[in-house]
Design a protein around this motif. Structure first.
Motif, PDB file in Angstrom:
ATOM      1  N   ASN A 118      -6.541  11.260  -7.226  1.00 28.42           N
ATOM      2  CA  ASN A 118      -7.639  11.967  -7.874  1.00 28.42           C
ATOM      3  C   ASN A 118      -7.483  13.449  -7.558  1.00 28.42           C
ATOM      4  N   PHE A 274       0.532   1.025 -16.809  1.00 31.77           N
ATOM      5  CA  PHE A 274      -0.046   2.010 -17.733  1.00 31.77           C
ATOM      6  C   PHE A 274       0.615   3.379 -17.546  1.00 31.77           C
ATOM      7  N   CYS A 275       0.753   3.796 -16.294  1.00 28.01           N
ATOM      8  CA  CYS A 275       1.346   5.114 -16.027  1.00 28.01           C
ATOM      9  C   CYS A 275       2.832   5.130 -16.394  1.00 28.01           C
ATOM     10  N   ARG A 277       4.088   3.588 -18.814  1.00 22.04           N
ATOM     11  CA  ARG A 277       4.103   3.738 -20.265  1.00 22.04           C
ATOM     12  C   ARG A 277       3.707   5.158 -20.681  1.00 22.04           C
TER      13      ARG A 277
ATOM     14  N   GLU B   4      -9.213   7.561 -10.707  1.00 23.56           N
ATOM     15  CA  GLU B   4     -10.357   7.133 -11.530  1.00 23.56           C
ATOM     16  C   GLU B   4     -10.046   7.255 -13.010  1.00 23.56           C
ATOM     17  N   VAL B   6      -7.173   7.116 -14.534  1.00 22.64           N
ATOM     18  CA  VAL B   6      -6.253   6.065 -14.977  1.00 22.64           C
ATOM     19  C   VAL B   6      -6.986   4.737 -15.098  1.00 22.64           C
ATOM     20  N   ASN B   9      -8.993   4.671 -18.106  1.00 24.69           N
ATOM     21  CA  ASN B   9      -8.167   4.578 -19.308  1.00 24.69           C
ATOM     22  C   ASN B   9      -7.613   3.180 -19.542  1.00 24.69           C
ATOM     23  N   LEU B  10      -7.515   2.393 -18.462  1.00 24.50           N
ATOM     24  CA  LEU B  10      -6.958   1.040 -18.618  1.00 24.50           C
ATOM     25  C   LEU B  10      -7.716   0.256 -19.676  1.00 24.50           C
ATOM     26  N   SER B  13      -7.075   1.228 -23.199  1.00 28.94           N
ATOM     27  CA  SER B  13      -5.628   1.275 -23.350  1.00 28.94           C
ATOM     28  C   SER B  13      -5.147   0.696 -24.683  1.00 28.94           C
ATOM     29  N   SER B  14      -3.874   0.792 -24.852  1.00 31.11           N
ATOM     30  CA  SER B  14      -3.231   0.552 -26.144  1.00 31.11           C
ATOM     31  C   SER B  14      -3.614  -0.770 -26.806  1.00 31.11           C
TER      32      SER B  14
END
Lengths: 393, 393
Positions: A118, A274-275, A277, B4, B6, B9-10, B13-14
């Motif tokens: 963070n 996720f990261c 990607r 936080e 990330v 965003n999960l 996500s896509s």
């Protein structure tokens, strides 16, 4: 016009790469065989037979879909093999779900820091250290806190660690076998670090992750063992690469292994995928995932590196250099013969010796020799080191 | 505990990946042949013969140092070939110095944005668009500004562009042939965009870079030409990948080509190399750099994609779907049969049809079909589309 931060950083950029490029120029001028380039950790060694055989097997097969996307975390069967191997080594239960295949260790470190940090979180490192960590942490909003070196042993300074952990400390990066010193931190030291961290986590009610950047894990001498990071630390994340162990530096293949003891490990693993990607790696190169999966137990010829270490260490100490004897990796980190290591390295260039100043690793007064080069280069360089030493006597 | 941003965003996500994973589950339940998965742009096609031959040539050779580090920008000779090919195409003088080899286009976009963006800089995109751009811009401190779609043609909305360029606009990303619509922006449109940009650059005394994300550049039908970005825009940066043109999605290989007309281009190229290194890519995978260098003029079987486009387009319009006929890429982007595209896609799942909602591309009310799949899947899916359409009549 461009990113100001990046443009500013260009001038502070890597000493190692700068020397590498200087080397190319000198090689053109004097002939490659007359330039003693010890600047880059770019192994001369070809990959072991198992790698070559696996590559041939896949490329010559008519396996369909070999080059397509797979899961962002990588091929399931390759991750399973890596998990099993780490489980055997550490005694910590691990499965494919704990592994993300990455674009080398540099990719793995960026992915891990992005998933953890963070804004303003602190990332502690022990000098001497690989200074690219500064950029990696900064990429994701973190701040690097560098602990000063203990130049007597190049082991971590435990009291400095105890003092500098704050509420903002999110990560400790350790790198053993160490670049640039070749030192392998002892199990005792690592267990002391674990105690300090646990104490501080309680004091501040925080979680501190230990990222073990260990691309040199397989390059060890004199039967020194590598203590198991996964068993010693609760919140352990191993970041590894096959660049050095399998001689695949240019193919960019490595992995992240996060301990099943981490709380909410499922969320972390999703965050890592996720990261992987969204930072643009997408997935680790597919063909080489399969290759390292096949060749997991193979490694490059460590005896050949040992021969180089022994020869260089004996000769440099004979000439009068002070140096801790490395137990791993393929670097020597001797004391410069004057305080100003940058000046020292410049003077070495007169003898076509390309070294990297310790300042480039947060440790002025020393210099790094990367000995992952042909033996002849090492042998032929000794007179140059002798002349250099003479200059300072 | 973790980042936080990330973790938040999960959940956002896509969609594409979510459908891909849903597809795997359905395939397990009903058998892969009974699931019509049109979610992912993961080409079914094997790489062309030239790629396979080059791979074999390198792997079977006893070429030394094939897997070592090279310059962060990539192999000189591969970059030269790419530069020459782009120069022929655009008439703009280019050399190896203008090219950085990258870990696919996703890697190239992250590297480029990192090199360009200062905090709060704006990145303009035309909807519908690949929403991962949001993450890429955010990774490097930028803000994405999404211009609404013109659903009549899916060409860029020029008046919206004119209105939304501000002093903070640093980048315009264009993606043609477009994902998800398959539309190729006309030369006229692109030249209009160039005029607007030049006018705004003068007005604000700024520089605006046009990044052309063009992984589908070689997948074009009906002899439609791709206008040359490098000749139309002064500050053009082409980001390309061989994922689609050579069927190498999993190997992560692409490049950045920055126009020699950009002021201080030398600084930019250094910045791109630096970002390639410090974001953790280090260099594009070595073996596949050589392979794409060898196979630069090759491409996958575009006629096979055309057959799929024609069959699907004819059948879907016959069934009653409204759809712009794609000129490139391997996607169709029809109008959903209800306003709520997410609900529509969920209802399609009942018929084992895996589609991606237009909301996942900043364009609600539509859905994407990725037809880079085996022809049988397309053929067998038609009754499912018919049943789906019937439900909404």
């Amino acid at each position: 016009m461009f990113s100001e931060k990046v443009v500013n950083n260009l001038s502070k950029s890597s000493w190692i790469r700068a020397m590498f490029e200087e080397g190319a120029k000198l090689a053109q001028k004097y002939g490659a065989e007359n330039v003693y380039d010890f600047s880059l950790g770019n192994p001369y060694a070809e990959p072991p037979e198992e790698v070559i055989e696996s590559l041939k097997k896949h490329v010559l097969s008519d396996e369909k879909g070999l080059h397509r996307y797979m899961n962002n975390a990588g091929y399931q069967e390759v991750r399973e093999r890596i998990a099993k191997s780490l489980q055997n080594e550490s005694g910590i239960e691990l499965s494919a779900a704990n592994i993300v295949m990455t674009v080398g260790a540099a990719g793995g470190l960026n992915v891990t820091l992005k998933a953890l940090l963070n804004p303003e979180d602190e990332v502690i490192v022990f000098a001497p250290y690989f200074v690219e960590y500064n950029f990696y942490a900064d990429n994701h909003g973190g701040k690097t806190v560098v602990l000063p070196p203990d130049t007597s042993t190049f082991e971590p300074d435990l009291s400095a660690l105890e003092e500098r952990i704050t509420k903002k400390t999110k990560v400790l990066i350790i790198n053993t076998p160490n670049n640039p010193t070749g030192v392998i931190y002892t199990e005792k030291t690592l267990k002391e670090i674990a105690k300090i961290i646990e104490r501080k986590e309680k004091e501040y009610d925080t979680t501190i992750f230990v990222i073990s950047d260990q691309p040199y894990s397989e390059i060890r001498y004199d039967e020194v063992k590598l203590p198991s990071i996964l068993s010693i630390f609760n919140n352990a994340i191993v970041v590894n690469s096959f660049s050095k162990s399998l001689g695949l530096a240019g193919e960019r293949i490595g992995y992240i292994a996060a301990s099943s003891r981490i709380k909410n490990i499922d969320v972390l693993m999703n965050a890592l995928s996720f990261c992987n990607r969204t930072l643009g790696f997408v997935n680790a190169p597919g063909l080489f995932q399969k290759v390292v999966g096949d060749a997991l137990t193979a490694k490059v010829d460590v005896e050949a590196y040992k021969k180089r270490r022994d020869f260089l260490y004996e000769n440099l100490t004979r000439i009068g250099f002070e140096c801790v004897k490395p137990q791993g990796a393929f670097y020597l980190f001797p004391k410069a013969l004057i305080d100003d290591d940058v000046e020292f390295v410049k003077r070495a260039m007169k003898y076509n010796l390309l070294l990297v100043p310790g300042s480039g690793f947060g440790c002025p007064g020393y210099f790094r020799i990367s000995y992952c080069v042909k033996f002849d280069r090492i042998k032929n360089s000794i007179p140059a080191f002798e002349k250099l030493a003479k200059e300072f006597k």
